[in-house]
Design a protein around this motif. Sequence first.
Motif, PDB file in Angstrom:
ATOM      1  N   ASN A 165       0.796  -1.227   0.000  1.00  0.00           N
ATOM      2  CA  ASN A 165       0.000   0.000   0.000  1.00  0.00           C
ATOM      3  C   ASN A 165       0.828   1.276   0.000  1.00  0.00           C
ATOM      4  N   LEU A 166       0.649   2.057  -1.062  1.00  0.00           N
ATOM      5  CA  LEU A 166       1.086   3.445  -1.091  1.00  0.00           C
ATOM      6  C   LEU A 166      -0.112   4.297  -0.707  1.00  0.00           C
ATOM      7  N   ASN A 167       0.032   5.120   0.283  1.00  0.00           N
ATOM      8  CA  ASN A 167      -1.045   6.045   0.635  1.00  0.00           C
ATOM      9  C   ASN A 167      -0.480   7.275   1.326  1.00  0.00           C
ATOM     10  N   VAL A 168      -1.238   8.337   1.297  1.00  0.00           N
ATOM     11  CA  VAL A 168      -0.862   9.554   1.994  1.00  0.00           C
ATOM     12  C   VAL A 168      -1.037   9.316   3.488  1.00  0.00           C
ATOM     13  N   ASP A 169      -0.042   9.712   4.269  1.00  0.00           N
ATOM     14  CA  ASP A 169      -0.119   9.616   5.734  1.00  0.00           C
ATOM     15  C   ASP A 169      -0.188  11.019   6.322  1.00  0.00           C
ATOM     16  N   ILE A 170      -1.232  11.279   7.084  1.00  0.00           N
ATOM     17  CA  ILE A 170      -1.326  12.520   7.845  1.00  0.00           C
ATOM     18  C   ILE A 170      -1.137  12.147   9.308  1.00  0.00           C
ATOM     19  N   ILE A 171      -0.048  12.614   9.905  1.00  0.00           N
ATOM     20  CA  ILE A 171       0.316  12.242  11.273  1.00  0.00           C
ATOM     21  C   ILE A 171       0.136  13.452  12.190  1.00  0.00           C
ATOM     22  N   MET A 172      -0.551  13.237  13.310  1.00  0.00           N
ATOM     23  CA  MET A 172      -0.761  14.328  14.267  1.00  0.00           C
ATOM     24  C   MET A 172      -0.582  13.810  15.693  1.00  0.00           C
ATOM     25  N   GLY A 173      -0.018  14.623  16.543  1.00  0.00           N
ATOM     26  CA  GLY A 173       0.178  14.238  17.950  1.00  0.00           C
ATOM     27  C   GLY A 173       0.649  15.458  18.741  1.00  0.00           C
ATOM     28  N   TYR A 174       1.095  15.278  19.948  1.00  0.00           N
ATOM     29  CA  TYR A 174       0.971  14.059  20.732  1.00  0.00           C
ATOM     30  C   TYR A 174      -0.153  14.277  21.729  1.00  0.00           C
ATOM     31  N   PHE A 175      -0.983  13.249  21.936  1.00  0.00           N
ATOM     32  CA  PHE A 175      -2.152  13.369  22.787  1.00  0.00           C
ATOM     33  C   PHE A 175      -2.026  12.427  23.983  1.00  0.00           C
ATOM     34  N   GLU A 176      -2.510  12.879  25.122  1.00  0.00           N
ATOM     35  CA  GLU A 176      -2.429  12.073  26.335  1.00  0.00           C
ATOM     36  C   GLU A 176      -3.387  10.897  26.271  1.00  0.00           C
ATOM     37  N   LYS A 177      -4.597  11.136  25.767  1.00  0.00           N
ATOM     38  CA  LYS A 177      -5.601  10.081  25.693  1.00  0.00           C
ATOM     39  C   LYS A 177      -6.559  10.394  24.559  1.00  0.00           C
ATOM     40  N   SER A 223      -0.952  10.106  17.075  1.00  0.00           N
ATOM     41  CA  SER A 223       0.121   9.655  17.971  1.00  0.00           C
ATOM     42  C   SER A 223      -0.137  10.142  19.390  1.00  0.00           C
ATOM     43  N   PHE A 224       0.139   9.254  20.353  1.00  0.00           N
ATOM     44  CA  PHE A 224      -0.100   9.571  21.756  1.00  0.00           C
ATOM     45  C   PHE A 224       1.228   9.806  22.478  1.00  0.00           C
ATOM     46  N   GLU A 225       1.155  10.349  23.673  1.00  0.00           N
ATOM     47  CA  GLU A 225       2.364  10.699  24.416  1.00  0.00           C
ATOM     48  C   GLU A 225       3.223   9.485  24.744  1.00  0.00           C
ATOM     49  N   ASN A 226       2.608   8.298  24.815  1.00  0.00           N
ATOM     50  CA  ASN A 226       3.376   7.081  25.068  1.00  0.00           C
ATOM     51  C   ASN A 226       4.009   6.533  23.787  1.00  0.00           C
ATOM     52  N   LYS A 227       3.880   7.308  22.681  1.00  0.00           N
ATOM     53  CA  LYS A 227       4.450   7.015  21.368  1.00  0.00           C
ATOM     54  C   LYS A 227       3.733   5.886  20.638  1.00  0.00           C
ATOM     55  N   GLU A 228       2.591   5.427  21.157  1.00  0.00           N
ATOM     56  CA  GLU A 228       1.739   4.514  20.417  1.00  0.00           C
ATOM     57  C   GLU A 228       0.872   5.339  19.470  1.00  0.00           C
ATOM     58  N   ARG A 229       0.212   4.663  18.490  1.00  0.00           N
ATOM     59  CA  ARG A 229      -0.571   5.423  17.521  1.00  0.00           C
ATOM     60  C   ARG A 229      -1.785   4.624  17.056  1.00  0.00           C
ATOM     61  N   THR A 230      -2.765   5.349  16.526  1.00  0.00           N
ATOM     62  CA  THR A 230      -3.991   4.783  15.984  1.00  0.00           C
ATOM     63  C   THR A 230      -4.201   5.379  14.591  1.00  0.00           C
ATOM     64  N   PHE A 231      -4.729   4.565  13.652  1.00  0.00           N
ATOM     65  CA  PHE A 231      -4.884   5.032  12.276  1.00  0.00           C
ATOM     66  C   PHE A 231      -6.340   4.945  11.813  1.00  0.00           C
ATOM     67  N   PHE A 232      -6.734   5.934  11.014  1.00  0.00           N
ATOM     68  CA  PHE A 232      -7.996   5.918  10.283  1.00  0.00           C
ATOM     69  C   PHE A 232      -7.629   5.912   8.799  1.00  0.00           C
ATOM     70  N   THR A 233      -8.117   4.929   8.036  1.00  0.00           N
ATOM     71  CA  THR A 233      -7.629   4.757   6.671  1.00  0.00           C
ATOM     72  C   THR A 233      -8.762   4.704   5.648  1.00  0.00           C
ATOM     73  N   PHE A 234      -8.562   5.404   4.527  1.00  0.00           N
ATOM     74  CA  PHE A 234      -9.420   5.365   3.346  1.00  0.00           C
ATOM     75  C   PHE A 234      -8.667   4.596   2.271  1.00  0.00           C
ATOM     76  N   LEU A 235      -9.223   3.492   1.762  1.00  0.00           N
ATOM     77  CA  LEU A 235      -8.502   2.624   0.834  1.00  0.00           C
ATOM     78  C   LEU A 235      -8.390   3.221  -0.565  1.00  0.00           C
ATOM     79  N   GLY A 236      -9.469   3.717  -1.107  1.00  0.00           N
ATOM     80  CA  GLY A 236      -9.430   4.336  -2.426  1.00  0.00           C
ATOM     81  C   GLY A 236      -8.820   3.438  -3.486  1.00  0.00           C
TER      82      GLY A 236
END
Length: 313
Positions: free
Chosen positions: A9-21, A99-112
């Motif tokens: 998969n090639l896709n655009v990644d939009i990364i935002m952080g850092y959040f506590e919860k 991205s969260f403060e513990n450096k873990e992350r969650t993704f929302f993805t559009f396949l297109g």
Amino acid sequence: MEKIYVLGNLNVDIIMGYFEKWPSIGSEVTGNFFDFRYAGAAGNSALALKRLGFDVYVISSVGSDEFGERFFLNFRKEGINLSKCEKSKKRTGMSVGISFENKERTFFTFLGALEDMNETFINKEVKEIENSWIVICGFNLIPFFQDKRFLETVKMMKEHKNKILFDPGWPPEGWNDGKRQQAVQLAALSDWFVPNLSEAQAISQKSSLKESIEYFKKQGIQNCVIKLGKNGSQGFTLDRHTLSAVFQVGEIKDTVGAGDLFNAALIKGITLGWDDKMAIKFATFYASLCITKMGKERYLSFEEAYASFLKEV
């Protein structure tokens, strides 16, 4: 320069952080970090492999839109070959990473456009590849990868004397029995199976690292390395020797794509003729070092990373 192919998969990644919860529904929170990347698992892998000295070809699908055009422009500048990529009428895939403060992350993805990576397209692009490495990533984002007919495609790759590294990734809707079975069968066909701990436990349905490793051995998997985040990596090779490595080389800044960086460095070590133990150590070190950087700075050259590696071993 050795050729290597990345199928995924090639896709655009939009990364935002850092959040506590995670915020409550309907609320708004602000972050202190943002990045916009042309990557996805295949893109991250390709960029790292190129910096490590390979002649890289990507097999994927992007949209006939501004993002797809930018992929071709950016990757051409990096010296990555996209001649095996198609331009779909659908929009380019996009993933929003939180991205969260513990450096873990969650993704929302559009396949297109990734939905257009069907049997006809993939078989056409891989049928002429011989005596090369092929990285398979994006298993849970490309529908054909989950089709039983894809097993025949991988068998064809093996008949052409290719070596395969398979990284399963995490399914957006979770694992079910069909996906687990397909992943195990693909892993058994591959030369290297490289899940992270969560993926390994979900696929094996085992609660511990040790139980997961024993399960994969019984499934006929040749070589397996389980990526453990800050705890390094652990796995086994064809001779059933258990191997592990841990490196902590600085403050963690950006873990997105860390597994792809590991995969690229593992292949580099193997192609240099290193034994499995040294290759796994270098891969673990390379990923650990890269995630102390941000954005494109993470894709370290082999010379830079190897010089630092020698100081640690």
